[in-house]
Enzyme design. Structure first.
Site, PDB file in Angstrom:
ATOM      1  N   LYS A 191      35.318  43.734  38.065  1.00 48.50           N
ATOM      2  CA  LYS A 191      34.967  42.325  38.213  1.00 48.50           C
ATOM      3  C   LYS A 191      33.535  42.180  38.724  1.00 48.50           C
ATOM      4  O   LYS A 191      32.743  41.390  38.180  1.00 48.50           O
ATOM      5  CB  LYS A 191      35.924  41.626  39.179  1.00 48.50           C
ATOM      6  CG  LYS A 191      35.694  40.128  39.300  1.00 48.50           C
ATOM      7  CD  LYS A 191      36.272  39.549  40.573  1.00 48.50           C
ATOM      8  CE  LYS A 191      35.375  39.859  41.763  1.00 48.50           C
ATOM      9  NZ  LYS A 191      35.809  39.186  43.001  1.00 48.50           N
ATOM     10  N   ASP A 229      38.540  36.925  38.259  1.00 52.92           N
ATOM     11  CA  ASP A 229      38.943  36.869  39.661  1.00 52.92           C
ATOM     12  C   ASP A 229      40.274  36.118  39.737  1.00 52.92           C
ATOM     13  O   ASP A 229      40.912  35.854  38.713  1.00 52.92           O
ATOM     14  CB  ASP A 229      37.868  36.209  40.522  1.00 52.92           C
ATOM     15  CG  ASP A 229      37.681  34.730  40.209  1.00 52.92           C
ATOM     16  OD1 ASP A 229      38.296  34.216  39.237  1.00 52.92           O
ATOM     17  OD2 ASP A 229      36.921  34.064  40.926  1.00 52.92           O
TER      18      ASP A 229
END
Length: 239
Positions: free
Chosen positions: A138, A156
Site C-alpha cells: 500500500k 487502505d
C-alpha cells in the site's frame, strides 16, 4: 488446490455481482465531477518525506501525522538528515502517533538503506520500495502514484470498504480488491482513482454510518438499505 491471488479476485468479483462496465465509468465520472483534482491529505515536501509520511500513517490519521511531521519536515528532508537526527530525535517528533517506537525504528532503517544502497534517492519501482523496512504494498503504491504519477491502486481500509460495500470491487483481501480495481478502472480515471475512493470512504461512505443521502453515486451503489438523512430538529427541540 488454492487459486492464485488474481484468480481469487476475479472469482470474488463474479460471485458478488460487481457493477457493470457502464456503471463503473459513471461511478468514477460522478466522483471526478464532484472533485476534479483530488490530492493526498498527507503533507510532504518531496518524495522522501512522502515515503516517510505514508509509512507513519499506518493505523494513524493523516491529520495526526501532519501535526507530528510539520516541524520534522522543516529540518529533515532527506535520508541522511534523518540519520543525523537519529532514532531518539525522531521519536520526539512522532511520539503522538500510534506505534511510534516501531515506526521510528523502521524510518531510520529505511533511511539507512536508501543512503547505503541508493545514494539517498528513493527507488521508483514497487518491488524495490517494498524491500525497504516498514514499507508494504500500500505504501509503495501511494508513493508511486502521488510522487511519480503511476496508475497504482493503494488499498487502505477506506478503499477496501468502499470497493466491497458499493460493488465496485468486491474481494476478501486488499490484494484482491486492488487486482479488480486495476483491471476494471477505465481511463481517464486511473491516475486519481484511489484518491477518489479514499476520500469518499473517509467523508461519505463512512465505516459505521455511510451518508447515502448526500452520496453522488448512491443510485449506482449496491449497498442496501440506503442510510436516510438524519431527522432535523425544529427550534423547539422536537423532531
Amino acid at each position: 488446490m488454492a487459486r492464485p491471488p488474481v484468480a481469487r479476485a476475479l472469482h470474488d468479483e463474479r460471485r458478488a455481482g460487481a457493477l457493470k462496465k457502464a456503471d463503473i465509468f459513471e461511478f468514477y465520472r460522478r466522483l471526478a465531477e464532484a472533485n476534479p483534482d483530488p490530492q493526498t491529505e498527507l503533507e510532504s515536501v518531496n518524495i522522501y518525506t512522502l515515503l516517510v509520511a505514508v509509512a507513519l500513517s499506518a493505523q494513524a490519521t493523516d491529520v495526526g501525522v501532519n501535526k507530528a511531521t510539520k516541524a520534522l519536515f522543516a529540518k529533515v528532508r532527506d535520508p541522511q538528515a534523518m540519520l543525523d537526527l537519529g532514532e531518539d530525535g525522531l521519536k520526539q517528533h512522532i511520539k503522538t502517533i500510534g506505534l511510534f517506537n516501531t515506526k521510528a525504528k523502521n524510518v531510520i532503517a529505511l533511511s539507512r538503506m536508501l543512503v547505503d544502497k541508493y545514494g539517498g534517492e528513493v527507488p521508483n519501482e514497487r518491488a524495490l520500495l517494498e524491500e525497504l523496512p516498514g514499507v508494504g504494498r500500500k505504501t509503495a503504491n501511494v508513493v508511486l502514484n502521488v510522487a511519480l504519477g503511476a496508475e497504482t491502486f493503494a488499498v487502505d481500509t477506506h478503499v477496501f470498504r468502499v470497493g466491497n460495500r458499493t460493488g465496485l470491487a468486491r474481494g476478501k483481501t486488499p490484494l484482491a480488491v486492488e487486482t479488480i480495481l486495476d483491471r476494471q478502472t477505465p481511463q481517464p480515471f486511473r491516475s486519481h482513482a484511489h484518491h477518489w475512493l479514499i476520500l469518499h470512504g473517509r467523508y461519505i461512505c463512512k465505516a459505521r454510518t455511510p451518508e447515502c443521502w448526500r452520496c453522488v453515486v448512491a443510485e449506482l451503489c449496491a449497498f442496501r438499505p440506503k442510510t436516510p438523512a438524519p431527522k432535523q430538529k425544529d427550534a423547539g427541540g422536537t423532531p
